[in-house]
Design an enzyme around this catalytic site. Structure first.
Site, mmCIF file in Angstrom:
data_model
loop_
_atom_site.group_PDB
_atom_site.id
_atom_site.type_symbol
_atom_site.label_atom_id
_atom_site.label_comp_id
_atom_site.label_asym_id
_atom_site.label_seq_id
_atom_site.Cartn_x
_atom_site.Cartn_y
_atom_site.Cartn_z
ATOM 1 N N HIS A 53 -2.919 33.534 12.015
ATOM 2 C CA HIS A 53 -4.285 33.586 12.532
ATOM 3 C C HIS A 53 -5.225 34.102 11.459
ATOM 4 O O HIS A 53 -4.896 35.073 10.799
ATOM 5 C CB HIS A 53 -4.350 34.516 13.749
ATOM 6 N N VAL A 73 -14.854 -12.080 16.094
ATOM 7 C CA VAL A 73 -15.702 -12.758 15.115
ATOM 8 C C VAL A 73 -15.443 -14.260 15.215
ATOM 9 O O VAL A 73 -14.290 -14.697 15.183
ATOM 10 C CB VAL A 73 -15.360 -12.275 13.686
ATOM 11 N N GLY A 99 2.362 0.288 -7.807
ATOM 12 C CA GLY A 99 2.057 -0.696 -6.764
ATOM 13 C C GLY A 99 0.757 -0.461 -6.016
ATOM 14 O O GLY A 99 -0.200 0.136 -6.538
ATOM 15 N N GLU A 132 8.446 -5.433 -12.749
ATOM 16 C CA GLU A 132 7.098 -5.250 -12.190
ATOM 17 C C GLU A 132 6.126 -6.177 -12.916
ATOM 18 O O GLU A 132 6.062 -6.176 -14.147
ATOM 19 C CB GLU A 132 6.665 -3.781 -12.319
ATOM 20 N N LYS A 192 1.453 -3.214 -12.208
ATOM 21 C CA LYS A 192 1.545 -1.835 -12.690
ATOM 22 C C LYS A 192 2.521 -1.049 -11.834
ATOM 23 O O LYS A 192 2.480 -1.159 -10.587
ATOM 24 C CB LYS A 192 0.182 -1.148 -12.606
HETATM 25 P P1 FAD Z 1 3.786 -2.089 -3.084
HETATM 26 O O1 FAD Z 1 3.271 -0.729 -3.318
HETATM 27 O O2 FAD Z 1 2.834 -3.134 -2.666
HETATM 28 O O3 FAD Z 1 4.504 -2.545 -4.424
HETATM 29 C C1 FAD Z 1 4.973 -3.836 -4.606
HETATM 30 C C2 FAD Z 1 4.994 -4.137 -6.085
HETATM 31 O O4 FAD Z 1 5.718 -5.331 -6.294
HETATM 32 C C3 FAD Z 1 3.602 -4.379 -6.668
HETATM 33 O O5 FAD Z 1 3.385 -3.499 -7.753
HETATM 34 C C4 FAD Z 1 3.637 -5.836 -7.135
HETATM 35 O O6 FAD Z 1 2.917 -6.051 -8.333
HETATM 36 C C5 FAD Z 1 5.133 -6.042 -7.353
HETATM 37 N N1 FAD Z 1 5.582 -7.437 -7.215
HETATM 38 C C6 FAD Z 1 5.424 -8.283 -6.171
HETATM 39 N N2 FAD Z 1 6.066 -9.442 -6.387
HETATM 40 C C7 FAD Z 1 6.653 -9.327 -7.608
HETATM 41 C C8 FAD Z 1 7.467 -10.187 -8.394
HETATM 42 N N3 FAD Z 1 7.829 -11.403 -7.971
HETATM 43 N N4 FAD Z 1 7.890 -9.742 -9.597
HETATM 44 C C9 FAD Z 1 7.542 -8.513 -10.054
HETATM 45 N N5 FAD Z 1 6.788 -7.665 -9.362
HETATM 46 C C10 FAD Z 1 6.353 -8.056 -8.151
HETATM 47 N N6 FAD Z 1 0.007 4.137 2.910
HETATM 48 C C11 FAD Z 1 0.154 5.458 3.133
HETATM 49 O O7 FAD Z 1 1.266 5.920 3.380
HETATM 50 N N7 FAD Z 1 -0.930 6.308 3.077
HETATM 51 C C12 FAD Z 1 -2.164 5.857 2.809
HETATM 52 O O8 FAD Z 1 -3.104 6.643 2.765
HETATM 53 C C13 FAD Z 1 -2.343 4.473 2.578
HETATM 54 N N8 FAD Z 1 -3.570 3.986 2.306
HETATM 55 C C14 FAD Z 1 -3.712 2.655 2.061
HETATM 56 C C15 FAD Z 1 -4.978 2.156 1.799
HETATM 57 C C16 FAD Z 1 -5.153 0.818 1.529
HETATM 58 C C17 FAD Z 1 -6.521 0.295 1.232
HETATM 59 C C18 FAD Z 1 -4.026 -0.070 1.520
HETATM 60 C C19 FAD Z 1 -4.177 -1.529 1.217
HETATM 61 C C20 FAD Z 1 -2.759 0.411 1.803
HETATM 62 C C21 FAD Z 1 -2.593 1.773 2.078
HETATM 63 N N9 FAD Z 1 -1.341 2.303 2.377
HETATM 64 C C22 FAD Z 1 -1.202 3.631 2.632
HETATM 65 C C23 FAD Z 1 -0.140 1.440 2.429
HETATM 66 C C24 FAD Z 1 0.712 1.576 1.153
HETATM 67 O O9 FAD Z 1 -0.082 1.285 0.035
HETATM 68 C C25 FAD Z 1 1.910 0.645 1.227
HETATM 69 O O10 FAD Z 1 2.607 0.868 2.422
HETATM 70 C C26 FAD Z 1 2.857 0.876 0.059
HETATM 71 O O11 FAD Z 1 2.209 0.654 -1.165
HETATM 72 C C27 FAD Z 1 4.075 -0.045 0.177
HETATM 73 O O12 FAD Z 1 4.927 0.167 -0.901
HETATM 74 P P2 FAD Z 1 5.899 -0.986 -1.402
HETATM 75 O O13 FAD Z 1 6.730 -0.362 -2.481
HETATM 76 O O14 FAD Z 1 6.595 -1.615 -0.274
HETATM 77 O O15 FAD Z 1 4.961 -2.125 -2.010
#
Ligand code: FAD
Length: 460
Positions: A439, A231, A39, A33, A36
């Protein structure tokens, strides 16, 4: 040199779930990672935004306390406290997930993971050997050409969450879940909000009636909503403290101004500099291509979560991580059915859905019908003073199968769990309606809509 059965690149919700499940199944696992653990969801997505929305909801409730017999003094929002509480919630969960990973004896390797070959990843100059790789690198906010985010006036959601002052006015471009949640928050805390969407309804992935209802509620609270609007990004003008956008809307060009612009126009996979080209994995339309077990074209390289596209949701990333880990451990996991994944927009009122809309059901060859029941007739909604919205069920008229459920209203995000379970066990709409609901509860609204689809209704 370290060697693992599984190396996961990216410690977000998808990545840490895959690592933990693999460890539970007897594999050695490490997570690389670069930022943090937790993610996007934990640090820049689900959790901080919901903490903000909780503050807005509390403000609205306290302001509206009079009719409940509760007298309050002058009510105001302390934005610094909103942010510090959000950070406390995030940090508590951050420490908690780090503790879970440590308990499972999974190594966290801090740094940027770069794939050298399907079995070698380098981090800070150190080479790590992996029998299997899971790419869980997530997604990044998309840009609009000619209107790139600068972190100063034109922001993405990461910038906005880091902003130390509460905007006085904001234009939000993109009315999907993220755009609508921010619109709901900012209008409730007293900002001027313009919400611009290219498609004809807001929350365009949801049932159109739901989009219309949410638009009605946001507009009633003062959000200036422009749908079917485009836009003209190359006409963006920046002044000292104001951004001016030109928008094509209702056959004319309109100018809108605000202190900040939020671009919430979708996301793209994080793959740059990752070294995917050193494997046989393939990128298709910007996303990493995988099979039903999340295996890429390279047999020992898997990819999950936002990086593979589809439903960009934390619980989807986790479910995919679980399946990938089981496949790597030699099990034969069931294929995920994306039609039973609940989707929630935490605006006020909340929006939640699972399965198909009536149109999607028609397109899929069903002969669907829908029934809806309003929260206006629900006792608990009346008691809570939150009667806006409805629950709608979509069912197949031949088999009676429940095809989808769509809710807008109080705690829709919690209520959708029952419909998700109903979809999981392939219940009919009649079964969902015949299930006894306590209810007075908000859940009776979904029950009533489901009962009506079976031609039964005590109240109607
Ligand atoms: P991520 O959580 O993005 O984790 C990827 C990790 O990989 C990151 O920590 C990054 O630092 C690390 N990384 C990337 N490349 C490298 C590398 N080369 N080497 C080492 N580390 C690396 N989803 C919901 O289900 N409910 C919600 O309410 C919701 N609200 C959201 C609100 C916002 C504003 C946003 C932007 C997203 C929201 N989402 C929500 C979506 C959700 O955050 C994502 O779907 C989810 O975090 C995806 O998980 P992931 O493990 O695929 O990736």
């Amino acid at each position: 040199m370290s060697e693992y059965d599984l190396v996961v690149i990216g410690g977000g919700t998808g990545g840490y779930t895959a690592a933990i499940r693999a460890k539970q199944l007897g594999l050695s696992a490490a997570i690389i990672e670069r930022d943090k653990i937790g993610g996007t969801c934990l640090h820049r997505g689900c959790i901080p935004t919901k903490a903000w929305l909780q503050s807005a909801e509390t403000l609205t409730r306290v302001r509206g306390a009079g009719p409940f017999g509760v007298t309050t003094g002058k009510v105001s929002l302390d934005y610094a406290t909103v942010r510090s509480r959000q950070q406390e919630v995030v940090e508590t969960l951050h420490q908690s997930i780090r503790g879970v990973i440590k308990k499972h004896k999974i190594d966290i390797i801090e740094g940027d993971g770069q794939i050298q070959s399907p079995s070698q990843v380098s981090v800070n100059g150190t080479s790590i050997t992996a029998k299997n790789l899971v790419i869980a690198t997530g997604s990044h906010p998309k840009e609009i050409p000619g209107m790139e985010t600068d972190g100063d006036r034109i922001l993405n959601s990461d910038h906005l969450l880091a902003l130390e002052e509460l905007p006085k006015s904001i234009i939000i471009v993109g009315a999907g879940a993220v755009g609508c949640e921010f619109a709901s928050f900012f209008i409730d805390v007293g900002c001027e909000v313009t919400l611009i969407e290219m498609l004809p309804t807001i929350v365009p992935l949801e049932d159109t009636d739901i989009g219309k209802q949410l638009a009605k509620s946001l507009a009633a609270r003062g959000v200036n909503i422009m749908t079917a609007a485009r836009v003209l990004s190359d006409r963006t003008k920046m002044y000292d403290s104001v951004v001016e956008l030109t928008v094509e809307h209702e056959s004319s060009e309109k100018s809108v101004k605000a202190q900040y612009v939020l671009l919430a126009v979708g996301r793209g996979a994080v793959t740059e500099g990752l070294g995917i080209e050193n494997t046989a994995a393939r990128i298709d339309k910007g996303w990493i291509a995988v099979d039903d077990a999340y295996r890429t074209d390279d047999p020992s390289v898997y990819a999950i979560g936002d990086a593979i596209g589809g439903l960009l949701l934390a619980h989807v990333a986790a479910a995919e991580g679980f399946v990938a880990a089981e496949a790597i451990a030699g099990k034969d996991p069931d294929k995920l059915d994306y039609n039973r994944v609940p989707r929630v927009t935490y605006s006020h009122p909340q929006v939640a859905s699972v399965g198909m809309t009536e149109q999607q059901a028609k397109d899929a060859g069903h002969t669907p019908k829908s029934q809806r029941f309003s929260f206006k007739y629900n006792a608990m909604a009346l008691i809570e003073g939150e009667t806006d919205g409805f629950a709608k069920v979509v069912y197949d008229t031949e088999s009676g199968d429940l095809l989808g459920a769509h809710i807008i209203g109080p705690r829709a995000g919690e209520l959708i769990a029952e419909a998700s379970l109903a979809r999981f066990i392939q219940a009919s709409a009649w079964e969902l309606g015949t299930n006894i609901h306590a209810h007075p509860t908000l859940s009776e609204t979904l029950g009533e809509a489901a009962q009506m689809s079976a031609g039964i209704s005590i109240y109607w």
